[in-house]
Enzyme design. Sequence first.
Site, PDB file in Angstrom:
ATOM      1  N   THR A  98       0.859  -1.190   0.000  1.00 49.64           N
ATOM      2  CA  THR A  98       0.000   0.000   0.000  1.00 49.64           C
ATOM      3  C   THR A  98       0.891   1.233   0.000  1.00 49.64           C
ATOM      4  OG1 THR A  98      -1.663  -1.225   1.269  1.00 49.64           O
ATOM      5  CG2 THR A  98      -1.913   1.171   1.157  1.00 49.64           C
TER       6      THR A  98
ATOM      7  N   LEU B  35      -8.901   1.457  -4.834  1.00 51.32           N
ATOM      8  CA  LEU B  35      -9.894   0.671  -4.098  1.00 51.32           C
ATOM      9  C   LEU B  35      -9.393   0.325  -2.700  1.00 51.32           C
ATOM     10  CD1 LEU B  35     -12.608  -0.751  -4.035  1.00 51.32           C
ATOM     11  CD2 LEU B  35     -11.555  -2.700  -5.217  1.00 51.32           C
ATOM     12  N   LYS B  36      -8.107   0.026  -2.573  1.00 51.94           N
ATOM     13  CA  LYS B  36      -7.543  -0.281  -1.258  1.00 51.94           C
ATOM     14  C   LYS B  36      -7.635   0.924  -0.338  1.00 51.94           C
ATOM     15  CE  LYS B  36      -5.177  -2.390   2.011  1.00 51.94           C
ATOM     16  NZ  LYS B  36      -3.801  -2.876   1.808  1.00 51.94           N
ATOM     17  N   LEU B  37      -7.357   2.110  -0.848  1.00 50.96           N
ATOM     18  CA  LEU B  37      -7.457   3.305  -0.006  1.00 50.96           C
ATOM     19  C   LEU B  37      -8.898   3.523   0.450  1.00 50.96           C
ATOM     20  CD1 LEU B  37      -5.076   5.825  -1.835  1.00 50.96           C
ATOM     21  CD2 LEU B  37      -4.596   4.430   0.191  1.00 50.96           C
TER      22      LEU B  37
ATOM     23  N   ASN C 267      -9.579   0.888   3.134  1.00 50.43           N
ATOM     24  CA  ASN C 267      -8.913   1.169   4.399  1.00 50.43           C
ATOM     25  C   ASN C 267      -9.473   2.413   5.082  1.00 50.43           C
ATOM     26  OD1 ASN C 267      -7.356  -1.092   4.240  1.00 50.43           O
ATOM     27  ND2 ASN C 267      -5.393  -0.050   4.361  1.00 50.43           N
TER      28      ASN C 267
END
Length: 288
Positions: A92, A167-169, A172
């Site tokens: 990340t 999408l990960k941000l 999270n």
Amino acid sequence: MRVAVLGTGIMGQGVARSLTREGHDVTAWNRTREKAEPLTADGVAVVGTVAEAVTGADVVLLVLFDGDAVLDVLDAAASSAPATAVWVQASTIGVEATGQVVEKARSAGVDLIEAMMLGTRKPAAEGKLVMLAAGASDLVQRARPVLDAMGAKTIAAGDTVGQGTALKLAANAWIASVTAATAQSVALAESLGLDPQLFLDAISGGQADTPYAHIKGATMIAGDYPTQFALDGLRKDIDLMRAAAPSTFDPTLLDALATVYASASERGHGSDDIAAVRAGFDGGRDRD
């Protein structure tokens, strides 16, 4: 498949074990070799250089802390991996650094996709992460056996490297928010003279319930924070969210999250689990 795992922190160690358990031939490297050595007991080959790790690899998995580390590893190892290797960027590192990595990979002639890992220590060790993949579909398909060994499912975020990061941000941001919200309710209940377990009992089974609140809430009530996802790691991710947000996005909540997680870190909880954000609601008091 022959897989090189570059980076053996909390997540790297877990996925290396999962890959080995699923029959992949895994070689691991970590900047501090001693941190990788325990993996030898699980059948992972531990080597001293990134060049050694990627030699002969079908898939090169990058599980590093930040963009600078990913760029350094690409510089050090790109020429040592087979031309047919698929490089899977799973760290990340945010939108800006991802763009830099894409350019570095292009100039080095490296086939790159990303597969962000949604989950913590336990799902990584059990092969039950949610993988957020992005990149050319043929490259994702070539890496599919590795992604399947790491995760319970793979979400296709798009065909451009960077969409998985976005999408990960977003995911999270949810984790940061729901953890902090749980901590706030636990802290408020306690400050009003209630047993905080009553808050968890009150939401149990209702439309506002989530299993995550009970997992993290129990840890908060116990005041014991074994690390599944380090608090300072999530702080880094919140900063990446704030940096990536366009001018049309109101960062008020992200700013508040940054403040409360920073408060918990300043109280000595940076390396503890993110549930230790509970300490950020103590004001002038210290529970430890």
